[in-house]
Design an enzyme around this catalytic site. Structure first.
Site, PDB file in Angstrom:
ATOM      1  N   CYS A  90       0.827  -1.210   0.000  1.00  0.00           N
ATOM      2  CA  CYS A  90       0.000   0.000   0.000  1.00  0.00           C
ATOM      3  C   CYS A  90       0.858   1.257   0.000  1.00  0.00           C
ATOM      4  O   CYS A  90       1.220   1.773   1.064  1.00  0.00           O
ATOM      5  CB  CYS A  90      -0.909   0.024   1.229  1.00  0.00           C
ATOM      6  SG  CYS A  90      -1.972  -1.407   1.384  1.00  0.00           S
ATOM      7  N   PRO A 124      -5.064   8.450  -3.564  1.00  0.00           N
ATOM      8  CA  PRO A 124      -5.797   9.191  -4.588  1.00  0.00           C
ATOM      9  C   PRO A 124      -5.015  10.408  -5.120  1.00  0.00           C
ATOM     10  O   PRO A 124      -5.010  10.667  -6.318  1.00  0.00           O
ATOM     11  CB  PRO A 124      -7.068   9.642  -3.863  1.00  0.00           C
ATOM     12  CG  PRO A 124      -7.270   8.608  -2.789  1.00  0.00           C
ATOM     13  CD  PRO A 124      -5.895   8.163  -2.384  1.00  0.00           C
ATOM     14  N   GLN A 127       5.087 -13.312 -46.707  1.00  0.00           N
ATOM     15  CA  GLN A 127       6.279 -12.733 -46.084  1.00  0.00           C
ATOM     16  C   GLN A 127       5.924 -11.588 -45.131  1.00  0.00           C
ATOM     17  O   GLN A 127       6.576 -11.396 -44.108  1.00  0.00           O
ATOM     18  CB  GLN A 127       7.251 -12.239 -47.159  1.00  0.00           C
ATOM     19  CG  GLN A 127       8.635 -12.000 -46.616  1.00  0.00           C
ATOM     20  CD  GLN A 127       9.602 -11.590 -47.702  1.00  0.00           C
ATOM     21  OE1 GLN A 127       9.328 -10.686 -48.491  1.00  0.00           O
ATOM     22  NE2 GLN A 127      10.731 -12.259 -47.766  1.00  0.00           N
ATOM     23  N   GLU A 179       3.634  -0.028 -10.662  1.00  0.00           N
ATOM     24  CA  GLU A 179       4.997   0.041 -10.093  1.00  0.00           C
ATOM     25  C   GLU A 179       5.788   1.187 -10.735  1.00  0.00           C
ATOM     26  O   GLU A 179       6.986   1.088 -10.978  1.00  0.00           O
ATOM     27  CB  GLU A 179       5.717  -1.305 -10.200  1.00  0.00           C
ATOM     28  CG  GLU A 179       5.023  -2.332  -9.318  1.00  0.00           C
ATOM     29  CD  GLU A 179       5.899  -3.444  -8.796  1.00  0.00           C
ATOM     30  OE1 GLU A 179       7.120  -3.278  -8.748  1.00  0.00           O
ATOM     31  OE2 GLU A 179       5.325  -4.482  -8.426  1.00  0.00           O
TER      32      GLU A 179
HETATM   33  C1  FAD Z   1      -4.557  -2.110 -11.713  1.00  0.00           C
HETATM   34  C2  FAD Z   1      -3.641  -1.334 -10.834  1.00  0.00           C
HETATM   35  C3  FAD Z   1      -3.015  -1.963  -9.766  1.00  0.00           C
HETATM   36  C4  FAD Z   1      -2.171  -1.226  -8.923  1.00  0.00           C
HETATM   37  N1  FAD Z   1      -1.621  -1.841  -7.816  1.00  0.00           N
HETATM   38  C5  FAD Z   1      -0.989  -1.086  -6.877  1.00  0.00           C
HETATM   39  C6  FAD Z   1      -0.604  -1.648  -5.625  1.00  0.00           C
HETATM   40  O1  FAD Z   1      -0.786  -2.840  -5.364  1.00  0.00           O
HETATM   41  N2  FAD Z   1      -0.031  -0.836  -4.698  1.00  0.00           N
HETATM   42  C7  FAD Z   1       0.188   0.486  -4.933  1.00  0.00           C
HETATM   43  O2  FAD Z   1       0.704   1.165  -4.036  1.00  0.00           O
HETATM   44  N3  FAD Z   1      -0.169   1.061  -6.114  1.00  0.00           N
HETATM   45  C8  FAD Z   1      -0.748   0.308  -7.089  1.00  0.00           C
HETATM   46  N4  FAD Z   1      -1.139   0.871  -8.293  1.00  0.00           N
HETATM   47  C9  FAD Z   1      -0.916   2.294  -8.499  1.00  0.00           C
HETATM   48  C10 FAD Z   1       0.063   2.624  -9.630  1.00  0.00           C
HETATM   49  O3  FAD Z   1       1.371   2.346  -9.224  1.00  0.00           O
HETATM   50  C11 FAD Z   1      -0.181   4.085 -10.026  1.00  0.00           C
HETATM   51  O4  FAD Z   1      -1.404   4.118 -10.735  1.00  0.00           O
HETATM   52  C12 FAD Z   1       0.943   4.643 -10.852  1.00  0.00           C
HETATM   53  O5  FAD Z   1       2.108   4.782 -10.087  1.00  0.00           O
HETATM   54  C13 FAD Z   1       0.598   6.001 -11.475  1.00  0.00           C
HETATM   55  O6  FAD Z   1       0.025   6.874 -10.541  1.00  0.00           O
HETATM   56  P1  FAD Z   1      -1.342   7.634 -10.914  1.00  0.00           P
HETATM   57  O7  FAD Z   1      -2.305   6.602 -11.370  1.00  0.00           O
HETATM   58  O8  FAD Z   1      -1.725   8.496  -9.779  1.00  0.00           O
HETATM   59  O9  FAD Z   1      -0.972   8.527 -12.165  1.00  0.00           O
HETATM   60  P2  FAD Z   1      -0.347  10.001 -12.161  1.00  0.00           P
HETATM   61  O10 FAD Z   1       0.833  10.050 -11.252  1.00  0.00           O
HETATM   62  O11 FAD Z   1      -1.440  10.983 -11.946  1.00  0.00           O
HETATM   63  O12 FAD Z   1       0.173  10.114 -13.653  1.00  0.00           O
HETATM   64  C14 FAD Z   1      -0.658  10.492 -14.740  1.00  0.00           C
HETATM   65  C15 FAD Z   1       0.233  10.641 -15.981  1.00  0.00           C
HETATM   66  O13 FAD Z   1       1.211  11.672 -15.750  1.00  0.00           O
HETATM   67  C16 FAD Z   1       2.496  11.165 -15.985  1.00  0.00           C
HETATM   68  N5  FAD Z   1       3.463  11.796 -15.093  1.00  0.00           N
HETATM   69  C17 FAD Z   1       3.328  12.022 -13.745  1.00  0.00           C
HETATM   70  N6  FAD Z   1       4.424  12.624 -13.266  1.00  0.00           N
HETATM   71  C18 FAD Z   1       5.283  12.779 -14.320  1.00  0.00           C
HETATM   72  C19 FAD Z   1       6.594  13.347 -14.479  1.00  0.00           C
HETATM   73  N7  FAD Z   1       7.272  13.835 -13.452  1.00  0.00           N
HETATM   74  N8  FAD Z   1       7.140  13.357 -15.719  1.00  0.00           N
HETATM   75  C20 FAD Z   1       6.470  12.828 -16.786  1.00  0.00           C
HETATM   76  N9  FAD Z   1       5.235  12.279 -16.692  1.00  0.00           N
HETATM   77  C21 FAD Z   1       4.663  12.243 -15.482  1.00  0.00           C
HETATM   78  C22 FAD Z   1       2.387   9.660 -15.719  1.00  0.00           C
HETATM   79  O14 FAD Z   1       3.421   8.929 -16.353  1.00  0.00           O
HETATM   80  C23 FAD Z   1       1.007   9.373 -16.295  1.00  0.00           C
HETATM   81  O15 FAD Z   1       1.129   9.183 -17.685  1.00  0.00           O
HETATM   82  C24 FAD Z   1      -1.935   0.137  -9.179  1.00  0.00           C
HETATM   83  C25 FAD Z   1      -2.574   0.760 -10.273  1.00  0.00           C
HETATM   84  C26 FAD Z   1      -3.418   0.054 -11.079  1.00  0.00           C
HETATM   85  C27 FAD Z   1      -4.112   0.764 -12.206  1.00  0.00           C
END
Ligand code: FAD
Length: 368
Positions: free
Chosen positions: A113, A117, A268, A353
């Site tokens: 965890c 959000p 091909q 990740e």
């Molecule tokens: C199915 C699923 C399972 C998951 N399981 C786990 C879990 O078990 N434990 C856990 O802790 N988390 C988990 N996650 C969370 C996951 O690691 C996050 O969704 C991920 O790290 C991205 O965070 P965010 O969704 O808030 O996106 P955001 O951080 O809001 O990113 C949105 C976009 O902005 C881009 N972005 C953000 N910052 C930058 C930057 N500095 N430079 C360039 N681009 C950037 C991102 O690459 C992305 O394209 C899971 C997510 C999903 C969808």
């Protein structure tokens, strides 16, 4: 030998349920049972704690072979490693014996965890709070996107213990599903890995004994990042497994499907697509195995290699699965064939990740 035995178990006991698990969005109980029965549900746990003692490369091969038939099921060994590795890396001997032992015996799975959000890529911006109260810590907050939430018994939770220190004010704890004040949100409705529940986890005045802290106060974020260095290699394994499943299916299909009076495999244009798919997949596999060796030896350049393997292999998985759908034509676009599911499942490996943008930040900061 390990690959052969996992492949035959996966084909016999996991593959037959993969489409149904996806269609119904249900947890793959058959896979958990099969993996637990073969001691493959958390292979990374060292023998001293009652585990199978698989090294990083062996763990990769197990995850790869399960993902080849069902990506959702491969999250069982993968997330058991992700959730428990903080304990293994930084926990006290008592915590290791208690929780790694329970995990190895199959008494409960482990979740991780970190995300919230408002704190995804910027995980250090988390708000979940842990406040000391005598011999206890009291946790309050919300974690989002937690894989296997609700199914797992054990949760490694990163929480702020000193808000003035940002990442150095974050500590890690083991929380149990049964602890009072722990509850779960509704399962997310996802594009892929539908058999792996993803839910919010709520902590409302969760009071846990102080000895459930993993490592020293303020070291939780460093432990969380060190964990990801190792487990990004397992996401790469998942990606190459999914891609191999799609390539294997497409290879068989093109020999059967006839157009213009011959098997489409004889064109091909089709052969070149398959050659590119296999070439990219093999490159991803070799990088992943090199990263696994570095994970095992804890080489100094593991951070780069873990990020590079995860980023490269997941991009390859997206390409290979998309091309597999293309090779099946209209049939590939339907749920009557498995490549559509594999393409949807591959997408998550570019996101979790750390997104592949974040992997590039990590690589740029740790160029070899
Ligand atoms: C199915 C699923 C399972 C998951 N399981 C786990 C879990 O078990 N434990 C856990 O802790 N988390 C988990 N996650 C969370 C996951 O690691 C996050 O969704 C991920 O790290 C991205 O965070 P965010 O969704 O808030 O996106 P955001 O951080 O809001 O990113 C949105 C976009 O902005 C881009 N972005 C953000 N910052 C930058 C930057 N500095 N430079 C360039 N681009 C950037 C991102 O690459 C992305 O394209 C899971 C997510 C999903 C969808």
């Amino acid at each position: 030998m390990l690959r052969e035995s996992v492949r035959s178990l996966a084909e016999a006991k996991i593959a037959p349920f993969a489409a149904e698990v996806d269609e119904e969005g249900r947890f793959p109980v058959e896979a958990l049972e099969a993996l637990r029965g073969a001691d493959l549900h958390a292979v990374h746990v060292p023998e001293e704690f009652g585990g199978a003692g698989a090294d990083a490369l062996a763990t990769v091969i197990v995850i790869e072979e399960v993902a080849r038939v069902c990506a959702s099921s491969s999250l069982i060994p993968a997330v058991n490693k992700l959730g428990s590795l903080p304990v293994q890396l930084s926990g006290s001997e008592e915590l290791k014996a208690k929780y790694l032992g329970a995990l190895a015996r199959g008494e409960g799975m482990f979740s991780y965890c970190l995300s919230e959000p408002e704190a995804g890529s910027d995980a250090a911006g988390m708000k979940t709070r842990a406040v000391r109260d005598g011999d206890f810590w009291v946790l309050n907050g919300v974690k989002r996107w937690i894989t296997n939430a609700g199914v797992s018994e054990f949760y490694t939770v990163m929480a702020v213990t000193d808000p003035s220190l940002r990442s150095k004010g974050i500590s890690a704890f083991v929380v149990e599903k049964g602890d009072e004040g722990v509850s779960f949100g509704a399962p997310e409705k996802k594009l892929g890995i539908k058999g792996s529940p993803t839910r919010e986890v709520y902590f409302d005045d969760v009071r846990i004994p102080a000895d459930r802290m993993i490592g020293a106060e303020g070291t939780g974020f460093a432990t969380a990042m060190r964990t990801l260095d190792h487990t990004r290699v397992t996401i790469a394994a998942q990606a190459i497994g999914i891609a191999q499943g799609a390539l294997d299916y497409a290879k068989g299909y093109v020999k059967e499907r006839r157009q213009f009076g011959k098997a489409i495999a004889e064109f091909q244009g089709v052969q070149f697509m398959l050659a590119d798919m296999a070439m990219k997949l093999e490159a991803a596999r070799q990088l992943t195995y090199a990263a696994a060796a570095k994970s095992q030896r804890v080489d100094g350049d593991l951070t780069f290699f873990g990020a590079a393997a995860k980023c490269f292999a997941s991009d390859v998985a997206m390409e290979v699965t998309t091309d597999a759908v293309q090779l099946l034509g209209g049939y590939g676009y339907t749920r009557d064939y498995p490549v559509e599911r594999m393409m949807r499942d591959a997408k998550i490996t570019q996101i979790y990740e750390g997104t592949n943008q974040v992997q590039r930040i990590v690589m740029a900061r740790n160029l070899p």
